[in-house]
Write a protein that holds these residues in place. Structure first.
Motif: not given
Length: 344
Positions: A259-262, A286-291
């Motif tokens: 939710k935060r990355v979105a 990809q950033v959400a997966m990384y985090l």
């Protein structure tokens, strides 16, 4: 370094502020400001001093220590500390003329402007005028915020450029080792007796807001464990926290991270989790997966399950892409580090 009678080294402190690897640069800068303000004519060579770091990294504590030091020194020093949101309300009374009701904001020896990231863009001209006035007189100004100047995209360049003309110093999120040192120091100050395994367990928890949740936990233990004569072990700490209805601090959940990355990338959560190959959507995914991998203990297959059942190799590829991009694009890397720090 001085030692106490038992011969063991003391933790390096300034007042009640504990020096740690993540805050040493900021501590040195603030101490230099304090030294300048202790002179007969309190003037600084560089202003403003900008301190930025995630919530709980120690900015407020460091500022409180600075104010305590300069106000209790032999030299008389005038100090004003104002949250940016309050300053904005004052400046809104006159939209066409950048001025403030209290003229002492321009003339006090030390002015602290807290949480600049909360300043509305409409108040920027008034703050620019205030900073220029203080810089011309070489009066000390300290500004705090959760993110670096380059990430203040809602504020005009004329303001952010004035910040970078000063001294910009980050406070990094505390590592588990530093959280342990701070936890030991605070437990001693509050007279909370903990065994080594209890300290290790509490310090190893993800803290989702720096040290504040742990300090809150210490307050509970100081109250509930007052009648417990022996040092509290991990089991006793867990028992007391359960009895209080207060679980130990935990990190963000995968849905919270998504939710935060979105929100950060301006992409709906549903679209981030979809099969869309649009560049903005793909990068945010990809950033959400990384985090999720960095901030939780989930395995690659379980992370894939969070993202609508994607294969673990897809997750690994996404994490590698983000890591590679962070080594070549410093702006992107800063953005990811700030997201990570915010959610720790």
């Amino acid at each position: 370094m001085p030692t106490h009678p038992a011969g063991r080294h003391r933790r390096p402190t300034w007042g009640e502020f504990l020096a740690l690897p993540e805050n040493q640069s900021a501590l040195r800068a603030v101490r230099s400001f304090a030294a300048s303000l202790s002179r007969e004519v309190p003037r600084v060579s560089v202003t403003p001093l900008v301190l930025h770091g995630p919530p709980g990294s120690g900015k407020s504590h460091l500022i409180r220590t600075l104010i305590e030091k300069v106000t209790h020194a032999d030299q008389i020093v005038t100090v004003q500390s104002v949250p940016a949101a309050d300053l904005a309300r004052v400046s809104s009374a006159s939209d066409n003329e950048p001025s403030f009701v209290d003229p002492s904001l321009r003339t006090c020896d030390l002015f602290v402007l807290e949480d600049l990231h909360q300043l509305p863009a409409k108040a920027s001209d008034a703050v620019c005028d205030l900073l220029d006035s203080r810089a011309a007189r070489r009066h000390a100004t300290v500004i705090t915020m959760n993110i670096g100047p380059s990430s203040l995209t809602h504020l005009p360049r004329r303001l952010t450029s004035r910040l970078t003309c000063g001294l910009v110093v980050p406070l990094e999120p505390l590592s588990a080792a530093s959280r342990k040192k701070l936890l030991v120091s605070e437990a001693k100050r509050r007279q909370v007796k903990l065994t080594a395994d209890a300290v290790q367990w509490l310090a190893s928890q993800a803290t989702g807001g720096g040290m504040r949740p742990l300090l809150g936990t210490l307050h509970i233990l100081a109250t509930l464990g007052r009648e417990f004569p022996l040092p509290m072990d991990r089991e006793k700490v867990a028992e007391l926290l359960a009895a209080s209805g207060q679980p130990p601090p935990t990190g963000p959940t995968p849905p919270e991270i998504v939710k935060r990355v979105a929100s950060e990338f301006g992409v709906p959560v549903k679209e981030l989790l979809s099969q869309s190959r649009l560049r903005q959507v793909r990068i945010s995914r990809q950033v959400a997966m990384y985090l999720v991998r960095e901030l939780t203990s989930l395995s690659l297959p379980r992370i894939g399950a969070v993202f609508e059942g994607r294969d673990h190799t897809t997750v690994l590829h996404a994490c590698r892409r983000v890591a590679d991009e962070m080594t070549t694009d410093q702006v992107f890397a800063g953005r990811i580090r700030e997201l990570m720090a915010e959610m720790r």
